[in-house]
Each structure stands twice: as C-alpha cells, then as structure tokens.
Design an enzyme around this catalytic site. Sequence first.
Site, PDB file in Angstrom:
ATOM      1  CG  ASP A  19       3.023   1.875  -6.140  1.00 23.34           C
ATOM      2  OD1 ASP A  19       1.890   1.640  -5.695  1.00 23.34           O
ATOM      3  OD2 ASP A  19       3.370   2.984  -6.594  1.00 23.34           O
ATOM      4  CD  GLU A  34      21.432 -13.308  -6.478  1.00 24.19           C
ATOM      5  OE1 GLU A  34      21.873 -12.817  -5.412  1.00 24.19           O
ATOM      6  OE2 GLU A  34      21.496 -12.721  -7.577  1.00 24.19           O
TER       7      GLU A  34
HETATM    8  C1  NOJ Z   1      -0.682   2.752  -6.329  1.00 21.22           C
HETATM    9  C2  NOJ Z   1      -0.883   2.801  -4.851  1.00 21.22           C
HETATM   10  O1  NOJ Z   1      -1.649   1.704  -4.444  1.00 21.22           O
HETATM   11  C3  NOJ Z   1      -1.530   4.137  -4.547  1.00 21.22           C
HETATM   12  O2  NOJ Z   1      -1.971   4.224  -3.226  1.00 21.22           O
HETATM   13  C4  NOJ Z   1      -0.547   5.216  -4.878  1.00 21.22           C
HETATM   14  O3  NOJ Z   1      -1.162   6.483  -4.704  1.00 21.22           O
HETATM   15  C5  NOJ Z   1      -0.057   5.096  -6.316  1.00 21.22           C
HETATM   16  N1  NOJ Z   1       0.252   3.745  -6.691  1.00 21.22           N
HETATM   17  C6  NOJ Z   1       1.188   5.922  -6.509  1.00 21.22           C
HETATM   18  O4  NOJ Z   1       2.273   5.309  -5.864  1.00 21.22           O
END
Ligand code: NOJ
Length: 573
Positions: free
Chosen positions: A233, A285
């Site tokens: 993310d 790993e």
């Molecule tokens: C990207 C994610 O896809 C989204 O849904 C989220 O709100 C933001 N990152 C923050 O984590």
Amino acid sequence: MSVDSLLTAEAVDPAFATLTPVHRASTAHGWWRSAVIYQIYPRSFRDLNGDGIGDLAGITAELPQLAELGVDAVWLSPFYRSPQRDAGYDVSDYCDVDPLFGRLVDFDALIAEANRLQLRVIADIVPNHCSDQHVAFQAAKAAPANSPERDMFIFRDGLGPEGTEPPNNWQSHFGGPAWTRITEPDRQPGQWYLHLFDSSQPDFNWHNPAVHAEFERVLRFWLDRGISGFRVDVAHALVKAPGLPDWGGRPDGNSTDGFPGQDAPMFGQPALHDIYRRWRSILEEYGPDRILCAEANVDPLPRLAQWVRHDEMHQAFNFPFLHAGLDVDRLRHIVTDSLVSLDAVGAPSTWVLSNHDVVRHASRFGYDGPGPRDGDGIGPSDPQPNEQLGRRRAAAATMFMLGLPGGAYLYQGEELGLPDSTSIPGSLRQDPAFARTGGARIGRDGCRVPLPWRSSEMHAGFGAGRDPWLPLPESWSNLARDKQQADPASHLNLYREMLAQRSTLQLGRGSLAWVEDYCSHTSLGYLNGSTLVVMNVGTEPMPLPEGEVLLRSSAADRNDPLGSGETIWLITS
Ligand code: NOJ
Ligand code: CA
C-alpha cells in the site's frame, strides 16, 4: 537486427511480416509474469455469518467460483485488526485477523482451500501508516517528546510562538491538513503528528530501524502462513525527504498543473529502493515464487520501472493505463511506453482497469462527455452514467487489456459488469474523504458495494442476515452471478472465455506489435503472437478484419462489422 528476427515465430504471419514489434515473447520464469490476479475486497465479497459484512469464511466458500472463472491468484485487501476508519487500511494489529472477518484459523482454512484449488493468495501490507489505536501509537502519545516511542512516528513541534500552526503545509489525501496536534499526558496542547491520510492513520517514521524490523517480522508472519506475496500500500510514500519541506503541489504528489511532480518531498524518495531490496531478499528466503507488487503512483513509466529492477519488486500497478480511459492515442502511447520501459529492466508489465479506489470502469465509460474525477465518486445528484453503454465499453476495454502481454489485475464484481452504486445516501457513506470534505468529495463507497451472488436470495445472496454495510441496488439481482452463469451471452461468461483463451494462447507471455491498418483516432489493433486484437471506440462500425473470430465483446454475429464500443480477437493464420 532485422525486424523479422525480432518477431516471434508465431507472429510471422505474411500479412504482418513488416510490423515493428514493441515487445517480444518472454520465456523468463515466474508465474506472476502473465498471471491474472483477482482483487477481493473482504467486507463486500460474501457474508457467511449474516452480520452484514463480508468475512474470510465467505471468501473460502466462494473460492471455487474464482477458480472456475480462471484466475491465477487472489489479492485480499486488508483483513487485519482495525477500527475500520479507512475500511481496514488503518491497521491496529498486523498479525491478527479482525473479529469482523473471522480468526486466524479462518485465514488458514482459506489458504488450505486456495491450495486445493491451485489459487495463490496475496495479502495487502500497509507500511506507510497504522491505526491510531495501534499499541505503538498509543505508547508514543503517552511518552514524552523525543522518546524512542515517539520516534516510531513523525512527531514535530508546531510553528508559531505557541506551536499552534502545523509543522509544514502538507495536505491529507482525504482533505484537510496532514497534521494533527495531540494533547500531551500533562493535558497541555502538544506536538503534531503526520498523517498523509486520515487523522486516525499516523505515518510511521521509516528513518527509524525499529520500524524496519517490525515490518520484517510482519512479512515473515504471513509468509510462514503460506501467502504468495504482498501488494504494498502506498509503496512510494514510506520515506519522507529530510527536513519535511513545504510542498506546493497536490497531495497525490502531482504538481498543481496536473503533471507528475517528481520532486514531491513525501513521495518517491531514493531510500525506498533499499527497503524493497531488503524485502525482496526476505521473500527469496521462501523460494522464487513469492512476489511484491507496488501500489506506487509514480510517473513517468521509465521512473516506475526502477521499482521493478531485478532485486526489487516483481510488479507495480500500471495506473497510467487505468487513467487513460478510452483515449486510444493515450492508450497506445502508454502500452508502448510500459512494455519498452519494463523490458529494459526485465520486468513484466501489469494492466488494470478497476480497483476499490476508483469509479468502476463500467461506470467511467458510461459517459459521452467528461466522466467523474478519479477518486471522487458519483453521487445521486451528479450526471448519471448510461449503464448499458458503460457495460458494453467496459467489456471492450477489458478484452483489449486481457489480450496484452504481461500480468493483469481484476477487481471483484467487474466480471459481472457491475457499475458503481450512485444512490448511496450521505448518511450511509463511510469513506473518510466524504466526511473530511463535508461531502464535497463523494468518495469511494460506490465501487465498494457488496456483490450479488444469487438472484432469488435475500440481499441477492451476499448474506442471509442483517442489511449489508452498504445497500445493494435493487436492480443488481439481475446481475447476480447465478443468473449470468445461466446465460451464455453474459458478461461473466465473456470473462470466463477471455481468461480461458488467454491461457490457451499464452497471451500473457506473448509479444506485441501495433497493426497500423487498424489504428486510428478511434481504434487500436495489435498482434500478440497470431492473435489480432482490434478495439473500436468510434461511433462508426469498422469492416471486420480477416481471420478466424475467436471472441467478440458484444453478442454480435460473427460476420457483422466491428461495432462501436466493441473489441474482437481473431486468429490471423
Ligand atoms: C491506498 C488504498 O488502496 C486506499 O484504499 C487507502 O485509503 C490508502 N492507500 C491509504 O491506506
Ligand atoms: Ca460477516
């Protein structure tokens, strides 16, 4: 080297022998290089215990449907312990399942079923920020300024004589300032902490080795439990520029004129590459089959390619492709640029049209004029998309995408041709962007509505119990999976056939050359091996190309001209 020798053996059709290939077929190892990965958004997939929210047991129960659809892997959006202020992207315990979704044993059962079905499972990891309920953040708030506990996050004194101004001018992605001031344990107004997203999502301090160690532990925890990798993310945000300088561009890192901002101090810092090199070595790993995929909003494509060098991540989402819409000039440019830039580092391209953060492509393509702004959603009082037009064009765009060499990501429900739900009342909306902008931004709830499974059941088969967390529009029972299974001309059956043909013809491992005869300002044609893919987004029908029709995106007769908003796959030899 002659052009002919660049073409793969199967691409040398005499009619196309003079084509200039953009990309050659690949024999490199790695399942992900051509995989179709299906994104599951757990709270909206299937609610087995009837509490109104999807759960892990619901996913396990329906995995056979995904195996039958023909995908290679699933990616699960976060199911970890979380107060759910940002639908799970606010994690309070990275090594446990939120009771809303089940328990760790349910996760293990999901993995066992996926293994039985030969589906791989990828988890979402959220390393940029956690929840303000995470023990580390609670400890940081309770500890004094400059303590090791505070150093896990980005705390700073405020500006001005009383420290009443935020430490810099950064804005949250969800609206409002990216800083929140805390009340110190002595009840005095105190330091500020950085949150690029909601105030309930404090950013970690990736200049602190303790943060690195904690995430390495988390990676191993899930790898030990049998997952095949991670979608990372906001992978481009972890490291911030020293001194946290003010930034005049948009919070998404793009400059105000809309061009990519390469100098945004909160994105794309060079030290990120060392983090992912280390993560890659941890994955290795566990053998060669575990992967990292970057959610990295990095432009332009040659810069994104640096993220997938041989010792860094395996894949990165191709957001320029998603944002190109049906603009064929842009699409052609982006496909070429992706393949060329990624070939230069030996990485496969990926393709994607929908996810849980954008208006579904069946709705984006339902406008003749400008559609909704990305990430802003469609509300009840906005101009509404034409559902049929959108679904037709969505099928054509997906067929264009799934013919391309590389990996592809699908978002749950797109195989049913689901549009966004545009009728959700403000009182039910949960995206923090809606509340943080006083409703000025509709937010992403419309693409997160639960799936319809069985037309005659309660809540269209999503769950037999409490009302789903977001209402399913009534008309969606007509789009339910069971109805579409029974209809050979359905959107679902088109997806199944596309995935089957893609696998038989090995299109994901194939080549690409543009076929100028079919490229115009309203159409694109390319050859992948001996498969010719032509998409017509103009208003006029086009004469049908020569060849044996394999598949077309509409229910048109095999011999009809290629209609407006239609794609066809043909075998040229
Ligand atoms: C990207 C994610 O896809 C989204 O849904 C989220 O709100 C933001 N990152 C923050 O984590
Ligand atoms: Ca449930």
